[in-house]
Design a protein around this motif. Sequence first.
Motif, mmCIF file in Angstrom:
data_model
loop_
_atom_site.group_PDB
_atom_site.id
_atom_site.type_symbol
_atom_site.label_atom_id
_atom_site.label_comp_id
_atom_site.label_asym_id
_atom_site.label_seq_id
_atom_site.Cartn_x
_atom_site.Cartn_y
_atom_site.Cartn_z
ATOM 1 N N PHE A 1 0.879 -1.542 0.031
ATOM 2 C CA PHE A 1 -0.147 -0.200 -0.185
ATOM 3 C C PHE A 1 0.981 1.287 0.148
ATOM 4 C CE2 PHE A 1 -2.581 3.100 2.277
ATOM 5 C CZ PHE A 1 -3.474 3.580 1.381
ATOM 6 N N GLU A 2 2.315 1.371 0.844
ATOM 7 C CA GLU A 2 2.754 2.382 0.835
ATOM 8 C C GLU A 2 3.393 2.381 -0.989
ATOM 9 O OE1 GLU A 2 6.230 1.431 4.305
ATOM 10 O OE2 GLU A 2 4.871 1.500 5.021
ATOM 11 N N VAL A 3 3.263 1.459 -0.938
ATOM 12 C CA VAL A 3 4.382 1.416 -2.446
ATOM 13 C C VAL A 3 3.294 1.762 -3.777
ATOM 14 C CG1 VAL A 3 5.252 0.364 -4.498
ATOM 15 C CG2 VAL A 3 5.943 -0.143 -2.554
ATOM 16 N N LEU A 4 1.568 1.674 -3.236
ATOM 17 C CA LEU A 4 1.051 2.831 -4.483
ATOM 18 C C LEU A 4 0.820 4.178 -3.974
ATOM 19 C CD1 LEU A 4 -1.932 1.808 -6.267
ATOM 20 C CD2 LEU A 4 -3.048 1.463 -4.209
ATOM 21 N N ALA A 5 0.647 3.776 -2.699
ATOM 22 C CA ALA A 5 0.774 5.459 -1.942
ATOM 23 C C ALA A 5 1.576 6.299 -2.791
ATOM 24 C CB ALA A 5 0.331 5.570 -1.016
ATOM 25 N N ALA A 6 2.951 6.260 -2.852
ATOM 26 C CA ALA A 6 3.637 6.575 -3.460
ATOM 27 C C ALA A 6 4.024 7.022 -4.899
ATOM 28 C CB ALA A 6 5.398 6.336 -2.935
ATOM 29 N N SER A 7 3.479 5.808 -5.567
ATOM 30 C CA SER A 7 3.188 6.281 -7.046
ATOM 31 C C SER A 7 2.054 7.437 -7.031
ATOM 32 C CB SER A 7 2.803 4.713 -8.029
ATOM 33 O OG SER A 7 3.650 3.377 -7.466
ATOM 34 N N VAL A 8 1.312 7.134 -6.539
ATOM 35 C CA VAL A 8 -0.359 7.989 -7.009
ATOM 36 C C VAL A 8 0.168 10.080 -6.887
ATOM 37 C CG1 VAL A 8 -2.487 8.865 -6.463
ATOM 38 C CG2 VAL A 8 -2.309 6.244 -6.150
ATOM 39 N N ILE A 9 0.821 9.786 -5.401
ATOM 40 C CA ILE A 9 1.009 10.873 -5.083
ATOM 41 C C ILE A 9 1.983 11.246 -6.278
ATOM 42 C CG2 ILE A 9 2.023 12.226 -3.592
ATOM 43 C CD1 ILE A 9 -0.487 11.441 -3.001
ATOM 44 N N GLU A 10 3.289 10.363 -6.412
ATOM 45 C CA GLU A 10 4.472 10.473 -7.141
ATOM 46 C C GLU A 10 3.372 11.672 -8.854
ATOM 47 O OE1 GLU A 10 8.596 8.931 -8.144
ATOM 48 O OE2 GLU A 10 6.909 8.519 -9.837
ATOM 49 N N GLU B 1 -1.391 -1.108 -13.150
ATOM 50 C CA GLU B 1 -1.219 -2.595 -13.802
ATOM 51 C C GLU B 1 0.135 -2.836 -12.982
ATOM 52 O OE1 GLU B 1 -0.951 -2.838 -17.803
ATOM 53 O OE2 GLU B 1 -2.934 -2.368 -18.188
ATOM 54 N N ARG B 2 1.485 -1.458 -12.774
ATOM 55 C CA ARG B 2 2.343 -2.093 -11.797
ATOM 56 C C ARG B 2 2.577 -2.508 -11.183
ATOM 57 N NH1 ARG B 2 4.127 3.484 -13.445
ATOM 58 N NH2 ARG B 2 3.982 3.837 -11.928
ATOM 59 N N ASN B 3 0.546 -2.517 -10.106
ATOM 60 C CA ASN B 3 0.638 -2.918 -8.586
ATOM 61 C C ASN B 3 -0.157 -4.080 -8.820
ATOM 62 O OD1 ASN B 3 1.334 -1.233 -5.567
ATOM 63 N ND2 ASN B 3 1.045 -0.105 -8.258
ATOM 64 N N TYR B 4 0.651 -5.763 -8.975
ATOM 65 C CA TYR B 4 -0.341 -6.232 -9.561
ATOM 66 C C TYR B 4 -1.531 -6.925 -8.503
ATOM 67 C CZ TYR B 4 -1.110 -11.408 -10.693
ATOM 68 O OH TYR B 4 -1.529 -12.627 -10.910
ATOM 69 N N LYS B 5 -1.432 -7.354 -8.029
ATOM 70 C CA LYS B 5 -2.810 -7.373 -7.033
ATOM 71 C C LYS B 5 -3.781 -6.405 -6.881
ATOM 72 C CE LYS B 5 0.142 -8.742 -3.293
ATOM 73 N NZ LYS B 5 -0.049 -9.298 -2.042
ATOM 74 N N LEU B 6 -3.531 -4.862 -7.134
ATOM 75 C CA LEU B 6 -4.530 -3.890 -7.270
ATOM 76 C C LEU B 6 -5.069 -4.517 -8.711
ATOM 77 C CD1 LEU B 6 -5.515 -1.392 -5.929
ATOM 78 C CD2 LEU B 6 -4.363 -0.677 -7.498
ATOM 79 N N TRP B 7 -4.467 -4.998 -9.907
ATOM 80 C CA TRP B 7 -4.525 -4.838 -11.191
ATOM 81 C C TRP B 7 -5.912 -5.743 -11.425
ATOM 82 C CZ3 TRP B 7 -2.146 -8.764 -14.855
ATOM 83 C CH2 TRP B 7 -2.670 -7.697 -16.057
ATOM 84 N N ILE B 8 -5.358 -6.974 -11.102
ATOM 85 C CA ILE B 8 -6.472 -8.275 -11.125
ATOM 86 C C ILE B 8 -7.109 -8.262 -10.405
ATOM 87 C CG2 ILE B 8 -4.396 -9.419 -11.851
ATOM 88 C CD1 ILE B 8 -4.883 -11.228 -8.744
ATOM 89 N N ALA C 1 5.175 -4.283 -16.335
ATOM 90 C CA ALA C 1 3.253 -4.983 -15.355
ATOM 91 C C ALA C 1 3.255 -5.488 -14.094
ATOM 92 C CB ALA C 1 2.448 -5.316 -16.379
ATOM 93 N N HIS C 2 4.058 -5.228 -13.173
ATOM 94 C CA HIS C 2 4.004 -5.219 -12.023
ATOM 95 C C HIS C 2 4.817 -5.252 -10.670
ATOM 96 C CE1 HIS C 2 8.099 -5.960 -12.929
ATOM 97 N NE2 HIS C 2 8.378 -6.641 -11.984
ATOM 98 N N GLY C 3 4.783 -5.275 -9.487
ATOM 99 C CA GLY C 3 4.948 -4.197 -8.255
ATOM 100 C C GLY C 3 5.962 -5.032 -7.157
ATOM 101 N N SER C 4 5.954 -4.252 -6.689
ATOM 102 C CA SER C 4 6.998 -4.674 -4.925
ATOM 103 C C SER C 4 6.910 -3.717 -4.591
ATOM 104 C CB SER C 4 8.329 -5.569 -5.947
ATOM 105 O OG SER C 4 9.166 -5.990 -4.894
ATOM 106 N N TYR C 5 6.951 -4.090 -2.463
ATOM 107 C CA TYR C 5 6.879 -3.228 -2.219
ATOM 108 C C TYR C 5 8.329 -3.252 -1.435
ATOM 109 C CZ TYR C 5 6.106 -7.746 1.013
ATOM 110 O OH TYR C 5 6.634 -8.534 1.546
ATOM 111 N N PHE C 6 9.081 -3.860 -2.377
ATOM 112 C CA PHE C 6 10.591 -3.939 -1.544
ATOM 113 C C PHE C 6 11.838 -4.758 -2.920
ATOM 114 C CE2 PHE C 6 14.942 -4.737 0.154
ATOM 115 C CZ PHE C 6 14.931 -3.184 0.372
ATOM 116 N N SER C 7 12.630 -4.271 -4.070
ATOM 117 C CA SER C 7 13.902 -4.468 -4.046
ATOM 118 C C SER C 7 14.773 -3.757 -4.022
ATOM 119 C CB SER C 7 13.086 -4.276 -5.725
ATOM 120 O OG SER C 7 13.119 -2.565 -5.437
ATOM 121 N N GLY C 8 15.279 -5.076 -4.693
ATOM 122 C CA GLY C 8 17.139 -4.611 -3.819
ATOM 123 C C GLY C 8 17.587 -6.117 -3.554
#
Length: 763
Positions: free
Chosen positions: A13-22, A137-144, A742-749
Amino acid sequence: MEYDFSKLNDREFEVLAASVIEKEQKNKVEIFKSGRDGGVDGRFWVGEKKEGIIQCKHYLETTYPKLISKLKTEELVKVKKLNPSKYIFVTSKKLSRINKLEIKDIFHPYIHTEEDIWGLEDLNTFLSRKENQDIVERNYKLWITSTSVLDIIYSNAIKGRSKVTIREIEERSYRYVITENHIKGLRILEENNVIILTGEPGIGKTTLADNLAIHYIAKGYEFCDIEENISEAESLFRENEQKKIIFYCDDFLGSNMYDAINNKKDSHIVKFINRIRKDKSKKFILTSRTNILNKAYSLSHIFQNFKIRDNEFLLTIGNLTNIDKAKILYNHIYHSNLPEQFIDVIYKDKRYKEIIKHRNFNPRIIEFITDSSVFGNLKPESYWEYIIKSLNEPEVIWATYFQNQTDDCVRALTFLTVYNNGKISEDNLRKSYNSFLSIHPVNLGDHSDKTFEAVRKLATKSLLNRNLIEDNKYEYVLFNPSIADFVLSSYSNEIDLICNLIKSLETEASIDFLHALFRSNKINSRFLNMILEDLFGYFYEHKLSEEDWDFLIALSYLDFFNENINKRVEIFLKALINADRPSGHRIWELLMILSEFEPEIKYKDFKFLYYFIFNIDDDNTLKKLLDFVDEHNIADEDILIQIDDLLEKYLRSFVDNNDLSIDFAKYISQSYYHEGYPEIDVDIHGIENEIRDNLDSFLDGFNINVLDRICFDTSNIVSSIDVDSMVTRYLENYEPDYDRDAHGSYFSGSSGEDDIDAIFERS
């Protein structure tokens, strides 16, 4: 449009919110790795030096008063310390205008306007706009789980069972974690159209298959869940040549491996796979346990010759980084019904790292140890011991629950489902359950209700799933495939139990499953005679009186070399061949048994074959039939005409589906008008000749005496072929709509220790 934010965990949810605000601010937002955030989930800059911050609260289940209390007592202190130039607050809760005014007052002067407060409605409105679909679409679970995609998904099931499968997949999607395996799987499907996901039990084959399928369904592919009979899928393929279809087969071969190979169905499977590979509008996803595919490959020359393993994608724990495993564990904990004191046990001394790094880590075990409905009355102080034992001894993962926390009646429903090859209709299960209680010693224990309705409610969602197939029709499947592994390994020597289960079920599926267990040595072959004689003694007379020919064929095929039952098999065969218009589907097994019982069987005529051979649709059974006809010099005109029709129908489908692998490129040349437009020249005669040669070559394996007697000629087939249409289909080019991003991740690295700790950090 509505989006289901409940499927996201707090990090997602945090990643989604950041994408929206950006996107809304048109200003880059920095996302910090998960962990104790000090009130900062994202940061942006106002001008060159002024800092703006984003704070997210994924409080779907939290009451509004509790949210306000937390903001006043915890978040306000952090904001004052940070002293940002601008503060944006995002929550997944519904907010009224009054709610927003209250929140704005709490964070005065950091929140400048109510537009800096985002609630559920604001997120839905923003994400519903066409220009913002890239975020969805970048937030997979939200998309489907968006309403538009769900509408596509649920309308794209081809048949009843497929609808149930889609619903099950969608309901499980909230635990899914996008890993590199997902991206690789999509890439393989785009390049090959076919993927066989293999790996050990519990590694996540079905979960990955499910989510690869959902990806394509959401992109407009119709969905077909293949269970046992690939013929239905072939029919759908032929009837829907221009449609996009994704075929799905979980547990490919499975317990039916030996049956598939011995009955020569392997060529059927390979042809269908090769047909899919040639057609960009079709996809095929299969899962198979590594040991089963290895064994099938070693036994089947057809699998070897056609290089079926070129489609394989082997999943191992080595494919998963420690970060992947951390996400999987965190996601299961987040979406579990674990009480807080149990979660504390996992967090104590960072024990989650011990789980992540355990040699036996796999997603199925994680699902098991985070499901409190499975471990029942376990106390928090015993929970860690339970986790470690489950990891150390995964082969007995169901033992404690199955043997100590259920009664004989719940176990009976589970046994019956397992021995009916893992699925059974509700009507059959009810009948079988009542029959089992009457013939098998059952400890009824207490005086609670032991009726089917009462017991099935106890078993459902712990050991069994109850799925709606069509109006008021239900089917039961195992809650988890590992239940079957446990039952088969723990009760394989319980001969009375096994016999009574088969007697209670009274289905061909249970007989076939028993046959597969013997062939795969999951039941010791020394018990075969004992079980077979018991079942023959129980079923023989009434199945013979009912003229249930297919059941008797299946039963006899268990071991038609058994001297103790041979006389009864002989009587059954004589009754069959002398019956008035007998019918059935088990022609391969019948011909095998008849061949063994010569010369004891005397034929007055062969009319009994007519209704058995009506639906033959594989070349190996056709070959077997022609050999039988030749060996017995069968002259029945109806049978010979039917063989002629079957051969023509089969070869026509062979040509239509290009199973002959005609290389059209050899017969197509391209020239240009002076204007520069292409002109295609096709050597129709050359294509027809190659088709004729290939058909004649294919028929080399068939009994030449019978082919001569029926005057079978491939010319009629070749002359009726619409070669222009075949060339057109060959030239059609389907553009892929594959989006690797078209996928999302809440942390990568990297998968460093700090990164793992950050995922599990609690605020």
